[in-house]
Design an enzyme around this catalytic site. Structure first.
Site, PDB file in Angstrom:
ATOM      1  N   MET A 269       0.845  -1.191   0.000  1.00 11.56           N
ATOM      2  CA  MET A 269       0.000   0.000   0.000  1.00 11.56           C
ATOM      3  C   MET A 269       0.874   1.232   0.000  1.00 11.56           C
ATOM      4  O   MET A 269       1.805   1.349   0.792  1.00 11.56           O
ATOM      5  CB  MET A 269      -0.931  -0.003   1.220  1.00 11.56           C
ATOM      6  N   GLU A 302       4.981   0.706  -5.767  1.00  6.09           N
ATOM      7  CA  GLU A 302       4.611   1.618  -4.676  1.00  6.09           C
ATOM      8  C   GLU A 302       5.414   2.911  -4.739  1.00  6.09           C
ATOM      9  O   GLU A 302       4.893   3.990  -4.433  1.00  6.09           O
ATOM     10  CB  GLU A 302       4.816   0.931  -3.327  1.00  6.09           C
ATOM     11  N   HIS A 305       3.897   5.311  -7.115  1.00 11.28           N
ATOM     12  CA  HIS A 305       2.699   5.949  -6.548  1.00 11.28           C
ATOM     13  C   HIS A 305       3.025   7.234  -5.788  1.00 11.28           C
ATOM     14  O   HIS A 305       2.134   8.065  -5.588  1.00 11.28           O
ATOM     15  CB  HIS A 305       2.001   4.993  -5.582  1.00 11.28           C
TER      16      HIS A 305
END
Length: 853
Positions: A269, A302, A305
């Site tokens: 995440m 990630e 991101h």
């Protein structure tokens, strides 16, 4: 989940009324060992439309106090259905809320984990999509950005991590306090709190801006010895250098921590500056190269991101696909160009595209730009369309506009919209400006329709083998009859001096409509193999002409290019799934060629497909004999594989998952006990569990044997492996016990729920599941209403008895769907499982026709 939804209309209305300034959030974790709840005290400042009313989200256990602009509000009157009502706003507002929130065991909100090795407690948050409201009151939508200042009270010996650099702790009663600085303006779903006695290795790098960026890699104490931190930091450095160079925008946050946390539902995440990863990426035993490469891609996914998603965030969840697709594409190109995993695009084809093609042929398929009406819609749209098809289409777009123009457009997008929210239209505008390509029609055809096209080569040659006509025919599924433009390459392959099939000619062209002439090929001698969509630029299923197909089946292992082989594997798999190629042919293709495949993810994918064909795609009359024969041949291939090779390791694991006879069980037991050895193969802790799972599948072990293995490895990994082995026990009573444990209690943590569902539907004797079909359909609606989304999803998907492959299961599935028209997310899960059964029945019909049995 009643009372926890948020509609797009509500979100748009709230955005019109409210502009968030900032959050001051104080969280007290000092009673973590004794209390199921924690106290949050929050002060939120925001601008509002005077006189209007709105609400703030909070899934709280108890709300003690609510004060709006100095006026006390009665929690009993304003708190209901996960919302706190905010009546009569002023132009400038201050809201204070004091409430107790609950720790979770579902991987949503603030997850609490007790390490069975040392009884230490670990916490982490997971907020995407709508779960920051499980920890503090918040305007839970991505376009209401604000600054976040966290103050955390926790045990003094803990590490406490959030989005900003961790401050010096101040001793307090029964613990310490960490007062973090304010974040930049970010969305609530990328805020984070990770706390516990984590081990940390620290490093730093210098950003392209000249600023020093502290790095941290965190793991549980009992796992830290297995974490190859130096390698993770090395990949991180390469990612920083690549992305800062290509985006021409420095890393936007103050530090970069990567934390491997227990019982994580996803792969990772992208919390701003504090990325969380699944602990399956901490390798305590041997893993395949496919998993090692996937960890690299995930690390870079990630990191990408931090720019796309965190610095610039979608306005509403309909553009979630753009976040994830960009990160998929960017991480793959970075892996291929900046790390040792240079065949990353082959991996992308073998894994991501096969996922996308499967998802795009389900009845639940949807346009990439989905109509996200509410939070429940977005939760079910973390799928192969959002990630894999979107990433594939972005690859097509890069080929369409040119890589340099694409990166320049992305740079302009970051600069123009930094710390704000943007839409797909904003990105397309920048790409149009840099490339000169008009993209409105492209967007309509690719992003606003669903379904996958199929491309067929139609080749004519004269008596001497010279090509006189070459066309590519495009078809579309009847449900989504859209013919699209594709940028693709055509490759010709002939044997080289080394005997391998090498590419000898390539042409790149745009195709559109039903037929496109490949004029560049006219007059050339037909090669041994023609491959359309060579280099995998386009998103489309491909077929081989008859001559090329014969070459591919006979000589797949002689194709020199790993990416070309992956495309051929994919083509022949698609034609098998589509009931165009008999399953027996695919079984022979895999068994005859898998030993020569060099790419780990291609091996992993093909072995998974082999299992599905053997178990579900052949007729019931042939199933046991086919399964026995396939497992025996896989074991022979494992014995013949190179000592210590990745192929050897994967083939042994595949054999364990296919084992079905007394002889197979004898082999597994001998391997596990060390009586039988393969040179170069170590039976380490996790492989021993894999072999035990195979024994469980064969009915050779009992629950007591699994308990004994767990006693020797009473770790989080061991508990999950034991749960999976227990789920594979073969009798109806065994399956019923798993079913009852999962359905009757919500105390089972998410990782064990997931592990128990992994083997539930895997059986050598399908009749063991027949008595549980009605139980499944009686259970799913009440379960869906009572459990959190992720747990409900695990149960609805994992307990569906899809391996039965029967008309009876089809009829009962359709009856349930007809009786439950108004539960969209749950209906989708049932519909997708049903589609797998119906597809298997179609392929079985072809198998019956092909074999006469």
């Amino acid at each position: 989940m009643p009372g926890e939804n948020l509609t797009k209309v509500e979100a748009l209305t709230r955005s019109r009324i409210i502009t968030v300034k900032g959050y001051d959030i104080e969280i007290d974790l000092r009673d973590v060992a004794s209390s199921p709840t924690f106290r949050t005290t929050a002060t939120i400042t925001f601008l509002g439309e005077p006189g209007e009313s709105s609400f703030i989200d909070a899934i709280a256990h108890t709300v003690h106090r609510v004060t709006l602009n100095g006026r006390e509000l009665d929690p009993a009157e304003v708190f209901a259905d996960s919302r706190i009502a905010l009546p009569t706003l002023a132009a400038d507002n201050t809201l204070e809320v004091e409430a107790d929130f609950s720790y979770t065991n579902s991987g949503e909100g603030l997850h609490r984990f007790v390490d069975p090795v040392d009884d230490e407690i670990y916490l982490y948050t997971q907020f995407e999509v709508p779960d920051s409201r499980r920890v503090f009151p918040v305007f839970e939508q991505p376009d209401l950005k604000g600054t976040f200042r966290f103050t955390i009270h926790a045990p003094a010996h803990w590490e406490v991590v959030s989005n900003q650099p961790t401050p010096e702790a101040t001793p307090t009663e029964n613990g310490s306090t960490w007062a973090f600085g304010a974040t930049p303006r970010i969305s609530s779903y990328i805020t984070a709190l990770i706390a516990g006695p984590y081990e940390v290795v620290r490093d730093e790098l210098v950003s392209s801006s000249g600023k020093t960026i502290p790095l941290g890699v965190f793991s549980r104490k009992s796992l830290s010895q297995y974490l190859d931190t130096d390698y993770i930091i090395d990949i991180t450095r390469k990612g920083f250098e690549y992305f800062e160079s290509k985006f021409d925008v420095p890393y936007p946050f103050e530090k970069y921590d990567q934390l491997f946390v227990p019982e994580f539902n996803a792969g990772a995440m992208e919390n701003a500056g504090a990325v969380t990863f699944t602990e399956s990426y901490v390798f305590r035993s041997q893993v395949s190269d496919a998993v090692r490469e996937r960890r690299v891609v995930t690390i870079l996914h990630e990191l990408a991101h931090m720019w796309f998603g965190d610095l610039v965030t979608m306005r509403w969840w309909n553009d979630l696909w753009l976040n994830e697709s960009f990160a998929e594409w960017a991480s793959t190109i970075a892996t291929a160009e900046a790390t040792e995993w240079t065949e990353a695009w082959t991996t992308f084809q073998a894994m991501e595209k096969s996922w996308a093609y499967r998802q795009d042929q389900l009845p639940s398929t949807h346009p990439i730009v989905a109509n996200i009406r509410d939070i429940e819609d977005v939760q079910v749209n973390f799928d192969g369309i959002t990630y894999a098809k979107g990433g594939s289409v972005l690859k097509q777009l890069v080929a369409w506009v040119g890589e340099e123009a694409f990166f320049t457009g992305v740079h302009n997008y970051f600069v123009k919209h930094q710390w704000g929210n943007a839409t797909l239209a904003d990105l397309l505008k920048e790409l149009e400006d840099t490339s000169g390509r008009a993209l409105r029609t492209w967007s309509e055809l690719w992003l606003e329709t669903a379904g996958v096209n199929t491309l067929y080569p139609e080749v004519s040659v004269d008596e001497s083998g010279v090509i006189t006509d070459f066309q590519i025919r495009q078809t579309a599924p009847k449900e989504w009859p859209t013919l699209r433009p594709h940028r693709l390459a055509v490759g010709f392959y002939n044997p080289g001096e080394d005997g391998l099939l090498q590419r000898v000619w390539r042409a790149e062209l745009d195709i559109d409509g039903e037929l496109t002439q490949v004029t560049e090929a006219l007059g050339q001698v037909r090669p041994e193999l023609i491959l359309i969509n060579d280099d995998d630029l386009a998103y489309a299923k491909i077929r081989l002409d008859e001559h090329s197909r014969a070459t591919a089946v006979r000589d797949l292992s002689r194709v020199a290019s790993p990416l070309a082989r992956a495309l051929i594997w994919g083509s022949l798999w698609d034609s098998t799934r589509d009931a165009e190629t008999p399953p027996a042919d695919f079984l022979e293709l895999v068994l005859g060629n898998i030993a020569h495949e060099t790419e780990s993810t291609t091996i992993r994918t093909a072995l998974g497909q082999l299992s599905l064909v053997a178990r579900n795609f052949v007729t019931p009359q042939r199933r046991q004999a086919v399964l026995d024969g396939v497992a025996t041949r896989v074991w022979e291939l494992a014995r013949q594989a190179a000592s210590g090779s990745d192929a050897q390791f994967q083939l042994v694991k595949a054999f364990a998952s296919l084992a079905s006879t007394t002889e197979h069980a004898d082999t597994l037991q001998s391997l596990r006990e060390g009586e039988l050895t393969l040179e170069g193969l170590t039976i380490d802790t996790d492989l021993s569990w894999e072999l035990l799972a195979g024994l469980s599948l064969c009915g050779r072990v009992t629950s007591r044997d699994i308990d004994q293995a767990l006693a020797a490895d009473n770790t989080s990994n061991g508990q999950q492996a034991a749960a999976r082995a227990r789920s594979l026990l073969p009798t109806t009573a065994d399956k019923k016990a798993v079913f009852t444990q999962l359905v009757s209690s919500n105390e089972t943590p998410n990782a064990i729920v997931r592990s128990l569902t992994l083997g539930y539907d895997l059986v050598n004797d399908q009749s063991a599941l027949e008595p549980l079909v009605d139980d499944y359909f009686a259970m799913i609606e009440p379960m869906w209403n009572e459990r959190t989304y992720k747990i409900a999803e695990y149960l609805a998907e994992g307990l569906y008895p899809g391996s039965l492959v029967s008309q009876e299961l089809v009829d009962k599935s359709r009856a349930w769907l007809n009786a439950h028209p108004s539960i969209p997310a749950l209906r989708r899960i049932v519909e997708e499982n049903l589609a797998g059964v119906e597809r298997a029945l179609r392929v079985q019909a072809l198998d019956k026709e092909d074999t006469g049995s």
